[in-house]
Design a protein around this motif. Structure first.
Motif, PDB file in Angstrom:
ATOM      1  N   ASP A   1      12.632 -56.973 103.981  1.00  0.00           N
ATOM      2  CA  ASP A   1      11.620 -55.581 103.783  1.00  0.00           C
ATOM      3  C   ASP A   1      10.207 -56.011 103.186  1.00  0.00           C
ATOM      4  OD1 ASP A   1      12.520 -53.155 104.145  1.00  0.00           O
ATOM      5  OD2 ASP A   1      11.960 -52.400 102.127  1.00  0.00           O
ATOM      6  N   ARG A   2       9.648 -56.932 103.546  1.00  0.00           N
ATOM      7  CA  ARG A   2       8.407 -57.151 103.146  1.00  0.00           C
ATOM      8  C   ARG A   2       7.779 -58.024 104.475  1.00  0.00           C
ATOM      9  NH1 ARG A   2       7.128 -59.935  97.497  1.00  0.00           N
ATOM     10  NH2 ARG A   2       5.165 -59.156  98.266  1.00  0.00           N
ATOM     11  N   ALA A   3       6.338 -57.244 104.771  1.00  0.00           N
ATOM     12  CA  ALA A   3       5.852 -57.927 106.004  1.00  0.00           C
ATOM     13  C   ALA A   3       5.262 -59.330 105.646  1.00  0.00           C
ATOM     14  CB  ALA A   3       4.495 -57.102 106.198  1.00  0.00           C
ATOM     15  N   LEU A   4       5.563 -60.348 106.699  1.00  0.00           N
ATOM     16  CA  LEU A   4       4.892 -61.645 106.444  1.00  0.00           C
ATOM     17  C   LEU A   4       3.340 -61.670 107.166  1.00  0.00           C
ATOM     18  CD1 LEU A   4       7.867 -63.587 107.807  1.00  0.00           C
ATOM     19  CD2 LEU A   4       7.064 -63.592 105.595  1.00  0.00           C
ATOM     20  N   PRO A   5       2.392 -62.479 106.931  1.00  0.00           N
ATOM     21  CA  PRO A   5       1.191 -62.758 107.468  1.00  0.00           C
ATOM     22  C   PRO A   5       1.213 -62.361 108.888  1.00  0.00           C
ATOM     23  CG  PRO A   5       1.376 -64.420 105.658  1.00  0.00           C
ATOM     24  CD  PRO A   5       2.688 -63.568 106.186  1.00  0.00           C
TER      25      PRO A   5
ATOM     26  N   ALA B   1      -0.970 -72.243 124.117  1.00  0.00           N
ATOM     27  CA  ALA B   1      -1.549 -71.180 123.627  1.00  0.00           C
ATOM     28  C   ALA B   1      -1.901 -71.436 122.132  1.00  0.00           C
ATOM     29  CB  ALA B   1      -0.303 -69.959 123.456  1.00  0.00           C
ATOM     30  N   GLU B   2      -3.165 -70.716 121.774  1.00  0.00           N
ATOM     31  CA  GLU B   2      -3.424 -71.068 120.427  1.00  0.00           C
ATOM     32  C   GLU B   2      -2.823 -69.947 119.448  1.00  0.00           C
ATOM     33  OE1 GLU B   2      -7.848 -71.315 117.963  1.00  0.00           O
ATOM     34  OE2 GLU B   2      -7.822 -70.344 120.091  1.00  0.00           O
ATOM     35  N   GLU B   3      -2.285 -70.383 118.573  1.00  0.00           N
ATOM     36  CA  GLU B   3      -1.796 -69.296 117.632  1.00  0.00           C
ATOM     37  C   GLU B   3      -2.313 -69.600 116.077  1.00  0.00           C
ATOM     38  OE1 GLU B   3       2.232 -70.972 117.977  1.00  0.00           O
ATOM     39  OE2 GLU B   3       2.657 -70.146 120.109  1.00  0.00           O
ATOM     40  N   ILE B   4      -2.936 -68.464 115.795  1.00  0.00           N
ATOM     41  CA  ILE B   4      -3.791 -68.560 114.536  1.00  0.00           C
ATOM     42  C   ILE B   4      -2.947 -67.526 113.406  1.00  0.00           C
ATOM     43  CG2 ILE B   4      -6.027 -68.151 113.511  1.00  0.00           C
ATOM     44  CD1 ILE B   4      -6.951 -68.068 116.368  1.00  0.00           C
ATOM     45  N   CYS B   5      -2.700 -68.317 112.155  1.00  0.00           N
ATOM     46  CA  CYS B   5      -1.990 -67.425 111.244  1.00  0.00           C
ATOM     47  C   CYS B   5      -2.281 -67.984 109.821  1.00  0.00           C
ATOM     48  CB  CYS B   5      -0.399 -67.651 111.447  1.00  0.00           C
ATOM     49  SG  CYS B   5       0.600 -66.756 110.259  1.00  0.00           S
ATOM     50  N   PRO B   6      -2.989 -67.060 109.116  1.00  0.00           N
ATOM     51  CA  PRO B   6      -2.991 -65.832 109.252  1.00  0.00           C
ATOM     52  C   PRO B   6      -4.128 -65.313 110.258  1.00  0.00           C
ATOM     53  CG  PRO B   6      -3.085 -66.397 106.788  1.00  0.00           C
ATOM     54  CD  PRO B   6      -3.418 -67.550 107.573  1.00  0.00           C
TER      55      PRO B   6
ATOM     56  N   ARG C   1      -2.767 -52.148 108.101  1.00  0.00           N
ATOM     57  CA  ARG C   1      -2.132 -51.335 108.885  1.00  0.00           C
ATOM     58  C   ARG C   1      -1.194 -51.877 109.908  1.00  0.00           C
ATOM     59  NH1 ARG C   1      -5.407 -48.912 112.603  1.00  0.00           N
ATOM     60  NH2 ARG C   1      -7.057 -50.326 112.458  1.00  0.00           N
ATOM     61  N   LEU C   2      -1.482 -53.223 110.168  1.00  0.00           N
ATOM     62  CA  LEU C   2      -0.227 -54.281 110.958  1.00  0.00           C
ATOM     63  C   LEU C   2       0.813 -54.179 110.242  1.00  0.00           C
ATOM     64  CD1 LEU C   2      -2.705 -56.649 112.695  1.00  0.00           C
ATOM     65  CD2 LEU C   2      -1.221 -55.202 113.893  1.00  0.00           C
ATOM     66  N   GLU C   3       0.807 -54.541 109.057  1.00  0.00           N
ATOM     67  CA  GLU C   3       2.120 -54.819 108.109  1.00  0.00           C
ATOM     68  C   GLU C   3       2.845 -53.412 107.954  1.00  0.00           C
ATOM     69  OE1 GLU C   3       0.805 -56.715 104.639  1.00  0.00           O
ATOM     70  OE2 GLU C   3       0.116 -58.687 105.415  1.00  0.00           O
TER      71      GLU C   3
ATOM     72  N   GLU D   1       4.448 -67.871 110.490  1.00  0.00           N
ATOM     73  CA  GLU D   1       4.299 -66.678 109.517  1.00  0.00           C
ATOM     74  C   GLU D   1       4.649 -67.131 108.043  1.00  0.00           C
ATOM     75  OE1 GLU D   1       4.450 -62.647 110.986  1.00  0.00           O
ATOM     76  OE2 GLU D   1       4.902 -63.466 113.064  1.00  0.00           O
ATOM     77  N   ALA D   2       5.941 -67.561 108.149  1.00  0.00           N
ATOM     78  CA  ALA D   2       6.534 -67.783 106.778  1.00  0.00           C
ATOM     79  C   ALA D   2       6.127 -68.634 105.941  1.00  0.00           C
ATOM     80  CB  ALA D   2       7.966 -68.040 106.805  1.00  0.00           C
ATOM     81  N   ALA D   3       5.380 -69.785 106.833  1.00  0.00           N
ATOM     82  CA  ALA D   3       4.783 -70.979 106.130  1.00  0.00           C
ATOM     83  C   ALA D   3       3.475 -70.482 105.515  1.00  0.00           C
ATOM     84  CB  ALA D   3       4.360 -72.044 107.180  1.00  0.00           C
TER      85      ALA D   3
END
Length: 349
Positions: free
Chosen positions: A233-237, A259-264, A274-276, A324-326
Motif C-alpha cells: 500500500d505504498r508507491a515505489l519510485p 530499451a532504456e529503463e530509468i529509475c527513478p 501525482r503518478l504515485e 523500482e524496489a531497488a
C-alpha cells in the motif's frame, strides 16, 4: 517456511513466468526458506524422486532465460504426456497443499485472472498477491478502464470489440486512428499493435482473431511511458521506459539492452507525486492487495493517462518492479520476502 513457487502454466507469458519463478526460488532459498519450483501445467510429470526432494532440486538452467518470441502453446499442450485436461499438472495441487504458502510467479490469463487464486482459496492454501476477485477485475482491461473512468481517473478513450473476420472491413471504416489494439486479457505486450493506417488496423484485427476476436481498441496517446509499482500500500519510485525500437513490445521488454529503463524516472517532484497517487488509487479501486504495477502515458502537457494494471508483475532479470524496489533500497531477496509476509497477512484477513 516451505514454499512452492508456481510458474509456467499455459499462457503466452509462460517463458516470462518460468524466468520469474527461477529467480524467486533462488531468492527465497537465499533467505533461508525451502522453495520448490514447479511448472503448474506439467506438475510433477517427469520427476522420478519423492515430491519433497523438489525443495532442494536445482533450478533448470533453461528456465532462467526468456526467448525473444512467445511460446507455441499448441506445441506445449501436445508435449504434456499426462492425459488430464486441467491447468494443474499431476501432483502440482497436492504439493501446494503440503506447503506453508504458494508464491505465484505466474503471468497471463492462466495465473492472473483469479481462477488459480480461487482454486487455492477453496483448497485453503495461502498464496501471494491479490485475491481472486481483484485479480479477475484487473485482468479485464475493459472493466478496469470503466471503473477508472467512473472514478475520475483519466484513461484513453476506448472501444471493446467482440468480432469475427466478417466484421473487420466495417470496423476499419469506423474506428478512429491512430489507435492501440490489444487483447482483452493479455500481458507482456503480446498481440499489441500501434496502428496509424486502415491497413495496419485491418492487420491488427486479423491478428486479434487468433486470441478469440476479443480486443480493446484504445486511442493512441503519444508521450512518455512511465510505470509505478505499489508494495504494501505504498508507491515505489516511478520508472520510465524508452524503447530503442518502435514501442515497448514483448521483444523490447525481455531482450537486454532493447530499451532504456530509468529509475527513478526523471520527472518533476509534483508529477512523481501525482503518478504515485494515481497508482495507489487504481490499486485500491480494483481491490488489489500486497503489490501491483500500473502503466501510464504522460503526454506533452503533463497529463497522466492510465493504461492498465498488473497484479503479478514480472520478477525476471529485466523486470521493472524489482528495479523500482531497488531504487527504494529494497533488495530482490527482501522484495520476495516482503511479498510473502504481506500476502500471508492478507490471506489471514
Amino acid at each position: 517456511m516451505k514454499i512452492v513457487v508456481l510458474a509456467g502454466g499455459l499462457s503466452p507469458e509462460r517463458n516470462v513466468s518460468l524466468s520469474s519463478g527461477a529467480m524467486v526460488t533462488e531468492a527465497l532459498r537465499s533467505r533461508g526458506h525451502q522453495a520448490a519450483l514447479v511448472d503448474m501445467y506439467f506438475g510433477l510429470e517427469g520427476w522420478s524422486g519423492p515430491p519433497e526432494a523438489l525443495y532442494a532440486a536445482p533450478v533448470p538452467e533453461a528456465w532462467r532465460r526468456i526467448a525473444s518470441q512467445a511460446p507455441d502453446l499448441e506445441a506445449v499442450e501436445k508435449s504434456r504426456r499426462w492425459p488430464g485436461r486441467g491447468q494443474f499438472g499431476p501432483g502440482a495441487l497436492e504439493l501446494c497443499a503440503g506447503a506453508d504458502a504458494v508464491f505465484l510467479a505466474l503471468h497471463g490469463a492462466c495465473g492472473e485472472d483469479g481462477r488459480v487464486q480461487a482454486a487455492l482459496d477453496l483448497a485453503g492454501i495461502p498464496y501471494t498477491g491479490s485475491g481472486h476477485l481483484g485479480s479477475a477485475i484487473a485482468m479485464d482491461k475493459d472493466l478496469t478502464k470503466r471503473l477508472c473512468a467512473q472514478a475520475g481517473i483519466r484513461t484513453p478513450a476506448w472501444r471493446t470489440l467482440r468480432y469475427t473476420a466478417g466484421d473487420i472491413p466495417a470496423l476499419c471504416g469506423e474506428l478512429p486512428l491512430p489507435a492501440v489494439v490489444k487483447p482483452m486479457d493479455g500481458g507482456s505486450s503480446i498481440g499489441v499493435s500501434i496502428v496509424h493506417s486502415r491497413e495496419g488496423l485491418s492487420a491488427a484485427l486479423e491478428e486479434g482473431l487468433l486470441s478469440g476476436g476479443r480486443a480493446v481498441v484504445e486511442h493512441y496517446i503519444q508521450g512518455r511511458e512511465i510505470q509505478v509499482g505499489v508494495l504494501e500500500d505504498r508507491a515505489l519510485p516511478a520508472i520510465e521506459i524508452r524503447p530503442r525500437g518502435s514501442f515497448y513490445d514483448y521483444e523490447n521488454k525481455y531482450r537486454p539492452g532493447a530499451a532504456e529503463e530509468i529509475c527513478p524516472a526523471p520527472v518533476p517532484e509534483e508529477l512523481e507525486r501525482r503518478l504515485e497517487e494515481t497508482a495507489l488509487a487504481v490499486h485500491r479501486l480494483v481491490g488489489l492487495t500486497v503489490y501491483s504495477r500500473s502503466d501510464f502515458i504522460v503526454d506533452g502537457a503533463g497529463e497522466i493517462w492510465f493504461l492498465e494494471i498488473n497484479t503479478l508483475p514480472g520478477m525476471t532479470p529485466t523486470s521493472l518492479l524489482p528495479q523500482e524496489a531497488a531504487a527504494a533500497g529494497i533488495s530482490y531477496g527482501e522484495l520476495c520476502e516482503r511479498i510473502l509476509t504481506a500476502s500471508l497477512a492478507a490471506r489471514a484477513r
